[in-house]
Design a protein around this motif. Structure first.
Motif, PDB file in Angstrom:
ATOM      1  N   GLY A  16      44.274 -21.991 -62.945  1.00 11.44           N
ATOM      2  CA  GLY A  16      42.933 -21.950 -62.396  1.00 11.44           C
ATOM      3  C   GLY A  16      42.103 -23.143 -62.851  1.00 11.44           C
ATOM      4  O   GLY A  16      42.117 -23.497 -64.032  1.00 11.44           O
ATOM      5  N   ASP A  62      38.839 -23.521 -62.980  1.00  9.72           N
ATOM      6  CA  ASP A  62      37.634 -23.198 -63.752  1.00  9.72           C
ATOM      7  C   ASP A  62      38.004 -22.777 -65.174  1.00  9.72           C
ATOM      8  O   ASP A  62      38.976 -22.059 -65.386  1.00  9.72           O
ATOM      9  N   GLY A  68      39.644 -20.709 -58.928  1.00 16.35           N
ATOM     10  CA  GLY A  68      39.425 -19.625 -59.875  1.00 16.35           C
ATOM     11  C   GLY A  68      39.672 -20.063 -61.302  1.00 16.35           C
ATOM     12  O   GLY A  68      39.833 -21.248 -61.595  1.00 16.35           O
ATOM     13  N   ARG A  69      39.738 -19.100 -62.208  1.00 15.46           N
ATOM     14  CA  ARG A  69      39.933 -19.401 -63.632  1.00 15.46           C
ATOM     15  C   ARG A  69      41.208 -18.735 -64.133  1.00 15.46           C
ATOM     16  O   ARG A  69      41.699 -17.766 -63.532  1.00 15.46           O
ATOM     17  N   ARG A  91      43.588 -16.257 -66.173  1.00 10.46           N
ATOM     18  CA  ARG A  91      43.374 -14.891 -66.650  1.00 10.46           C
ATOM     19  C   ARG A  91      43.109 -14.910 -68.155  1.00 10.46           C
ATOM     20  O   ARG A  91      43.486 -15.863 -68.856  1.00 10.46           O
ATOM     21  N   THR A 150      44.482 -11.810 -62.889  1.00 13.41           N
ATOM     22  CA  THR A 150      44.572 -13.256 -62.760  1.00 13.41           C
ATOM     23  C   THR A 150      44.006 -13.718 -61.425  1.00 13.41           C
ATOM     24  O   THR A 150      43.782 -12.909 -60.515  1.00 13.41           O
ATOM     25  N   SER A 151      43.765 -15.034 -61.306  1.00 14.19           N
ATOM     26  CA  SER A 151      43.398 -15.604 -60.012  1.00 14.19           C
ATOM     27  C   SER A 151      44.584 -15.471 -59.056  1.00 14.19           C
ATOM     28  O   SER A 151      45.744 -15.556 -59.467  1.00 14.19           O
TER      29      SER A 151
END
Length: 348
Positions: A62, A64, A87-88, A90, A110-111
């Motif tokens: 991810g 982020d 996304g980031r 997990r 997670t993403s």
């Protein structure tokens, strides 16, 4: 020495909270809080880099909140070839009870990668393939990624002449071990007892049962099988180098394996998280260095012990690892099948 590549489809940011005598349902006072880039393949890469092996990482990460990963790779001079996705990473919360030497894991969602993200990772792995290069395929798969992912990568890597170590669990492990084509099977696999039992669908109650199961996998084409046993150490089985007899048909050749049983080292424990990943790093490092199979077991056990004293994917210096390896109690054995027979040897 050849660069080792680790593949982590589902990396995580590990949040480690240390507290003595964790009491559920009550207010606890934490002694410390630490964030570390994690995920099985990332942990393996960190240990390999500390040992001095050129290491490259890839997977799905991810974009982020990835600063901890960037810092780890820069600090250890690990080449970053992750496919960055939306996304980031997990977050995995590790509650370490320092009084009881116990760790409780709380893994968050997670993403979700897209199909294009997964395709991009498969292409990147193939681009990195080279004859003789070790690839470590490690960890869980994100939701939506087909369980055949690791088998497909193994097939493509073998077609390019690379070697594959697999460390996963659940459906991805069962799918990988069920492969009928030799090229789809990894060269090294390292489940723990529960993971191997789940993948094979049967109980493995003692060392004899574990050895028999491991030899069955070796006979099917997996060159090295190691079962991690936590506080009881590890057990490794491999096909002997000298067994090749071209004039004998495979179906007429008696099954044969050589193995070792390593006792764990008693060392101070900061965190048990990543000890199995350090074991994988020690196995791959040893095989890349051309060490004998028993010596690989000894050094891998030293890697795991060295990791236990640290939070995060870190090892002590090589001199300390050498000293730990010299302390490992390891017994070797050989197995001849039809019927299965185990012959114990002296400690080495």
């Amino acid at each position: 020495m050849n660069t080792v590549v680790t593949v982590t489809p589902n990396p995580a940011l590990d949040q480690t909270v240390r507290v003595a005598n964790l009491a559920l349902g009550e207010v606890n006072l934490a002694a410390s809080l630490e964030f570390n880039a994690g995920g099985k393949g990332v942990n393996v890469a960190g240990c390999l880099a500390d040992y001095g092996i050129a290491t490259l990482v890839t997977g799905l990460l991810g974009s982020d909140d990835a600063a901890a990963f960037d810092a780890l790779f820069a600090d250890k001079q690990i080449v970053d070839r992750f496919v960055r996705i939306a996304g980031r990473p997990r977050i995995n919360v590790k509650l370490v009870d320092t009084a009881r030497d116990q760790t409780t894991d709380i893994n968050l969602a997670t993403s979700l990668p897209t199909a294009a993200d997964v395709d991009a990772l498969e292409r990147r792995v193939v681009e990195l393939a080279a004859p003789g290069r070790w690839f470590v395929l490690a960890g869980s798969l994100p939701p939506g990624v087909d369980v055949s992912f690791y088998r497909r990568l193994t097939r493509a890597l073998h077609a390019a002449g690379a070697r594959v170590a697999l460390d996963t669990s659940g459906a991805p492990l069962a799918e990988a071990l069920a492969a009928s084509q030799p090229g789809d099977l990894p060269d090294l696999v390292k489940p723990n007892r529960a993971e191997l039992e789940a993948a094979l669908g049967r109980s493995l109650a003692d060392d004899d049962a574990l050895i028999e199961a491991a030899c069955e996998l070796v006979e099917r084409g997996i060159r090295h099988v190691v079962v991690s046993l936590g506080e009881r150490g590890a057990l490794g089985v491999a096909r002997p180098q000298l067994q090749v007899q071209p004039q004998v048909q495979p179906q007429d050749r008696a099954a044969a394996c050589e193995g070792w049983r390593a006792a764990p080292l008693r060392v101070p424990v900061a965190s048990t998280v990543g000890a199995g990943d350090a074991l994988v790093a020690g196995l791959v490092a040893s095989l890349a260095e051309g060490r004998s199979w028993p010596e690989a077991g000894r050094r891998a056990t030293a890697f795991a012990a060295g990791k236990l004293a640290r939070v995060g994917p870190h090892l002590p210096d090589r001199a300390t690892l050498d000293a730990l390896a010299a302390q490992v109690e390891l017994r070797t054995f050989s197995v001849a099948a039809k019927p299965l027979r185990v012959t114990q040897h002296q400690a080495v």
